[in-house]
Design an enzyme around this catalytic site. Sequence first.
Site, PDB file in Angstrom:
ATOM      1  N   HIS A 155      -2.365   8.608  -1.379  1.00 10.80           N
ATOM      2  CA  HIS A 155      -2.009   7.673  -2.445  1.00 10.80           C
ATOM      3  C   HIS A 155      -2.183   8.349  -3.809  1.00 10.80           C
ATOM      4  O   HIS A 155      -3.026   7.961  -4.621  1.00 10.80           O
ATOM      5  CB  HIS A 155      -2.854   6.400  -2.350  1.00 10.80           C
ATOM      6  CG  HIS A 155      -2.530   5.563  -1.159  1.00 10.80           C
ATOM      7  ND1 HIS A 155      -3.223   5.664   0.020  1.00 10.80           N
ATOM      8  CD2 HIS A 155      -1.562   4.630  -0.952  1.00 10.80           C
ATOM      9  CE1 HIS A 155      -2.726   4.826   0.906  1.00 10.80           C
ATOM     10  NE2 HIS A 155      -1.707   4.188   0.351  1.00 10.80           N
ATOM     11  N   TRP A 165       0.017  11.015  -6.960  1.00 10.87           N
ATOM     12  CA  TRP A 165       1.216  11.046  -7.810  1.00 10.87           C
ATOM     13  C   TRP A 165       2.471  11.316  -6.985  1.00 10.87           C
ATOM     14  O   TRP A 165       3.534  10.738  -7.260  1.00 10.87           O
ATOM     15  CB  TRP A 165       1.032  12.121  -8.876  1.00 10.87           C
ATOM     16  CG  TRP A 165       2.262  12.493  -9.641  1.00 10.87           C
ATOM     17  CD1 TRP A 165       2.863  13.710  -9.663  1.00 10.87           C
ATOM     18  CD2 TRP A 165       3.047  11.649 -10.500  1.00 10.87           C
ATOM     19  NE1 TRP A 165       3.966  13.699 -10.481  1.00 10.87           N
ATOM     20  CE2 TRP A 165       4.107  12.428 -11.017  1.00 10.87           C
ATOM     21  CE3 TRP A 165       2.961  10.324 -10.889  1.00 10.87           C
ATOM     22  CZ2 TRP A 165       5.068  11.938 -11.885  1.00 10.87           C
ATOM     23  CZ3 TRP A 165       3.922   9.815 -11.761  1.00 10.87           C
ATOM     24  CH2 TRP A 165       4.954  10.614 -12.249  1.00 10.87           C
ATOM     25  N   HIS A 207       3.098  10.372  -3.931  1.00  9.38           N
ATOM     26  CA  HIS A 207       3.479   9.114  -3.270  1.00  9.38           C
ATOM     27  C   HIS A 207       4.147   8.171  -4.272  1.00  9.38           C
ATOM     28  O   HIS A 207       5.168   7.545  -3.962  1.00  9.38           O
ATOM     29  CB  HIS A 207       2.242   8.457  -2.662  1.00  9.38           C
ATOM     30  CG  HIS A 207       2.466   7.050  -2.227  1.00  9.38           C
ATOM     31  ND1 HIS A 207       3.321   6.716  -1.202  1.00  9.38           N
ATOM     32  CD2 HIS A 207       1.952   5.878  -2.692  1.00  9.38           C
ATOM     33  CE1 HIS A 207       3.315   5.387  -1.044  1.00  9.38           C
ATOM     34  NE2 HIS A 207       2.502   4.869  -1.933  1.00  9.38           N
ATOM     35  N   HIS A 232       2.434   1.449  -8.913  1.00  7.37           N
ATOM     36  CA  HIS A 232       1.891   0.487  -7.950  1.00  7.37           C
ATOM     37  C   HIS A 232       0.581   0.926  -7.293  1.00  7.37           C
ATOM     38  O   HIS A 232      -0.130   0.102  -6.714  1.00  7.37           O
ATOM     39  CB  HIS A 232       2.931   0.207  -6.853  1.00  7.37           C
ATOM     40  CG  HIS A 232       2.987   1.238  -5.782  1.00  7.37           C
ATOM     41  ND1 HIS A 232       3.560   2.484  -5.977  1.00  7.37           N
ATOM     42  CD2 HIS A 232       2.527   1.226  -4.508  1.00  7.37           C
ATOM     43  CE1 HIS A 232       3.461   3.175  -4.863  1.00  7.37           C
ATOM     44  NE2 HIS A 232       2.840   2.449  -3.948  1.00  7.37           N
ATOM     45  N   ASP A 233       0.212   2.211  -7.370  1.00  7.78           N
ATOM     46  CA  ASP A 233      -1.051   2.679  -6.786  1.00  7.78           C
ATOM     47  C   ASP A 233      -1.903   3.421  -7.805  1.00  7.78           C
ATOM     48  O   ASP A 233      -2.698   4.304  -7.444  1.00  7.78           O
ATOM     49  CB  ASP A 233      -0.776   3.593  -5.582  1.00  7.78           C
ATOM     50  CG  ASP A 233      -0.607   2.818  -4.295  1.00  7.78           C
ATOM     51  OD1 ASP A 233      -1.168   1.708  -4.204  1.00  7.78           O
ATOM     52  OD2 ASP A 233       0.100   3.295  -3.388  1.00  7.78           O
ATOM     53  N   ASP A 267       7.733   1.133  -0.577  1.00  6.87           N
ATOM     54  CA  ASP A 267       6.371   1.610  -0.331  1.00  6.87           C
ATOM     55  C   ASP A 267       6.270   2.284   1.041  1.00  6.87           C
ATOM     56  O   ASP A 267       5.443   3.175   1.247  1.00  6.87           O
ATOM     57  CB  ASP A 267       5.406   0.434  -0.418  1.00  6.87           C
ATOM     58  CG  ASP A 267       3.991   0.872  -0.712  1.00  6.87           C
ATOM     59  OD1 ASP A 267       3.782   2.046  -1.054  1.00  6.87           O
ATOM     60  OD2 ASP A 267       3.081   0.031  -0.606  1.00  6.87           O
ATOM     61  N   GLN A 318       1.893   4.138  15.851  1.00  6.54           N
ATOM     62  CA  GLN A 318       3.121   4.282  15.081  1.00  6.54           C
ATOM     63  C   GLN A 318       4.240   3.407  15.639  1.00  6.54           C
ATOM     64  O   GLN A 318       5.013   2.809  14.892  1.00  6.54           O
ATOM     65  CB  GLN A 318       3.563   5.745  15.078  1.00  6.54           C
ATOM     66  CG  GLN A 318       2.687   6.641  14.225  1.00  6.54           C
ATOM     67  CD  GLN A 318       2.661   6.152  12.784  1.00  6.54           C
ATOM     68  OE1 GLN A 318       3.632   6.280  12.049  1.00  6.54           O
ATOM     69  NE2 GLN A 318       1.547   5.570  12.400  1.00  6.54           N
TER      70      GLN A 318
END
EC number: 3.1.4.-
Length: 854
Positions: free
Chosen positions: A511, A513, A515, A549-550, A660, A713
């Site tokens: 999480h 930059w 991303h 957003h993060d 996301d 997954q």
Amino acid sequence: MADLQPDTVTQFLFDNPDFLDTFVSQHVHEDRIRQWSQRKHRVQGHNAVTLTNGDLFKDQRSNWKNCVQSKKWRILQDLTKDNTTNKARVFTELAACAAESVNADGHNLYLVDDQNQLFLASKSSKNQRAPSACLGRIEPRTSLPAYVAFTKESVLTNSLLGDPRFPLGLGVESDRGVSAIAVPLLHGNNAILGVVELYRNYGSVPFSPEEEEVADMMLVWADICMEYVEMYNSMMKQRKLNDFLLAVTKSIFQDIVSMDTVIMKIMNYAKKLVIADRASLFLVDTKSSELYARIFDTGRVEEHIPQKEIRFPMDRGVAGHVASSGEVLNIADAYTDSRFNRDVDLQTGYRTKSILCMPIYNRGNIIGVVQMVNKIDGVFTKADEESFETFAIYCGLALHHAKLYDKIRRSEQKYRVAVEVLSYHSQCNDEEYLVTKQVPIPSDIPDILDYDYSPWAIDNDHKPVYVLYMMRDIFKMHSHKNKNEERRFDLDDMIRFTLTVRKNYRNVPYHNWAHAFSVAHAMFTVIKTSQHRFTPIECLALYVACLCHDLDHRGKTNAFMVKSASPLAAIYSTSTMEHHHFNHTVTILQNEGHNIFKHLTSAEYKQILSDIRHCILATDLALFFSNRSRLQDIADKGEFSWESAEHRRLVMANSMTAADLCSMYKPWNLQVQLVDVIMEEFWQQGDQEKVKIGYVQNPIMDRDKVNELPESQVGFLVGICLPCYEVMAQILPETKPMVNGAVANLKKWRELADKEAREKEKENEEKEKEKQTDENQDEVIEEPPVKTENPSDDVKVTSEMTPSSVDYAIDDSASDTSFLAADKPLPDLGSDRTSNISVPSEKTVLSSKSDESR
């Protein structure tokens, strides 16, 4: 002088009283006179005074006769020292004072009741006989006290038995009384309070007019004494209330821990104040016009335990009426009042009788309602209302300060978070700004609108230029509608904003930059390739929200933040990290030279901040399920409309989740490399949990269980990603590549899961065979061989594995990865074995390893 005898002096004094009076006045001190009088009293004794109701029988001498006029105020104070003093006690003492002042043989006290009737209150002799405690109505030509009460004038008579004005004589029957003085006790408004009757028996000297005057002067104090007593009692009552309120204030304001604590204390003290059985406190929600409460008095030992919050409209019930009108309600019988709701009594079996309900004010506004139920010793009185009204003021102050304390506490937590953030982050410096500004923003970037495009392939130093390219493009998208649209952004502000956002992403495995850049690129692709009808403000909000957003993500989930008692969790009880990301975005915008929206109007600025907040909070997977379900329902019914702001906001929320999770539809070789990155972040959290609490809460974050990866997954793709992409494609068909990429990756993960399941089954069979072989060898050693009909038969070993599934919960803060199978059971994929495969960890985003080498 030696021949002078005591008898001669005594005879001289009897013959010359004027001389004695002059001598005593001029040469004898008043203290000596008082001592003489006291000695005489001890020798002669004193008449007893008895209340007719039996409450009082005392043998005491009035101090009035032994005091000078200037000292009379001390006696008034003595009369009121006892807090049980009432009208009868005060007037009885005054009657005794008057009787001793005029040397009466006896006295009687008569008082007037509420029905204007005269009754005997006290008498000085037990031998007197009263035909009845009540003498009847006040009227002439009956008894002496009735006549005086009627005329309101004092009377002196020395022919008691022959006076036609009161043929019945004294109010109390006496055979010896011949002379009497009767004095009315009057209130300041000339209302009759009672009558004092003084009398002398046969053989005594009749009363003189001077003695009548003395009695009048003495009993003038009746009204003053009574007023003083009433004032004293009122002051004592107020003092008790003040002491009670002081105790309330100390208890509440010295220990303001939370709003619930204050409410419980208010309810407890309220019950003590008016002696009620139960209490309730409802607070007013002005936004929804409702009353709500979380703490209830159940009357049991575990009372006042916080429960589930209840709400009801302000126009319902007794409490609702008080909250709406501000009127105090004192209901003696609850079941006769139409506003009372009987349902609660029917459910609990409790019987509500009386109710006292009063509003709580703060700054002129009603902020709550206190409701007292069932006074223990009767019904609630006017005095209860007055006392409780004063108490309600303190309740309002306490609730107000509790809210302020809560705000202060939250502010302190925010301050701690701010200090923590500032200690780690800072704004971009001038050198970074100048270097970036010198790099020209390209006019076109090939393949950037492809859904298979890899934003991770861009070098971190070049990512800001790509961000500026996309942001400028969105600003200019609608320039054909408004020629001045291009002027609504400042490139310098955009550069500073982008560089500061990059700097405010922490160096965590996933999480980070890189991303944020990938999610922003995914949203840019959707905006540029789909036939949407978002407004220009909404498009800009979507892109900026993805970029931010993060912000300041710590590489930990929301659940971890709560369990570790992070200050962030104390500020935001839900969507902890998402709220923090948005607030950090606003903080950056407020920095000088960073406001990329400064050319927007006030209404547009307010709207874009609202949209950004909505979009960032939508990345919390705890909100995704409800948003997707609503959007899917609207789409399936064919009711979706781009003209509806609510429908557009649902699409925006779903688009944020799709962007996301963009790594899930990327080409297989790229996605499988990203798996290692996110797993490293999860494993780091698992390592910390092992140290702090001794175990890993979520198995997917345990390094020792890496072989469970393919199965998780598959569940994540089927349960989260594909539903999200499919509803996106239903609204925006151009986003179908998301679905196609996710389906292709799902096939790969299923192949790995099946392969791992087969290998696991084979491994288990081999272990079972080895175990069986060992057991057979043990049997051969322990027992001699036994011949059988078929000695050549071999032992057949079979192994049947029971299908198993691992339940994982979807964590609500790492919603952009392929490994968030944290709080939701995996779907049934039709596999009859549990598959696991070990994937080596790689921290580098773009690994040079090939798929075959894995």
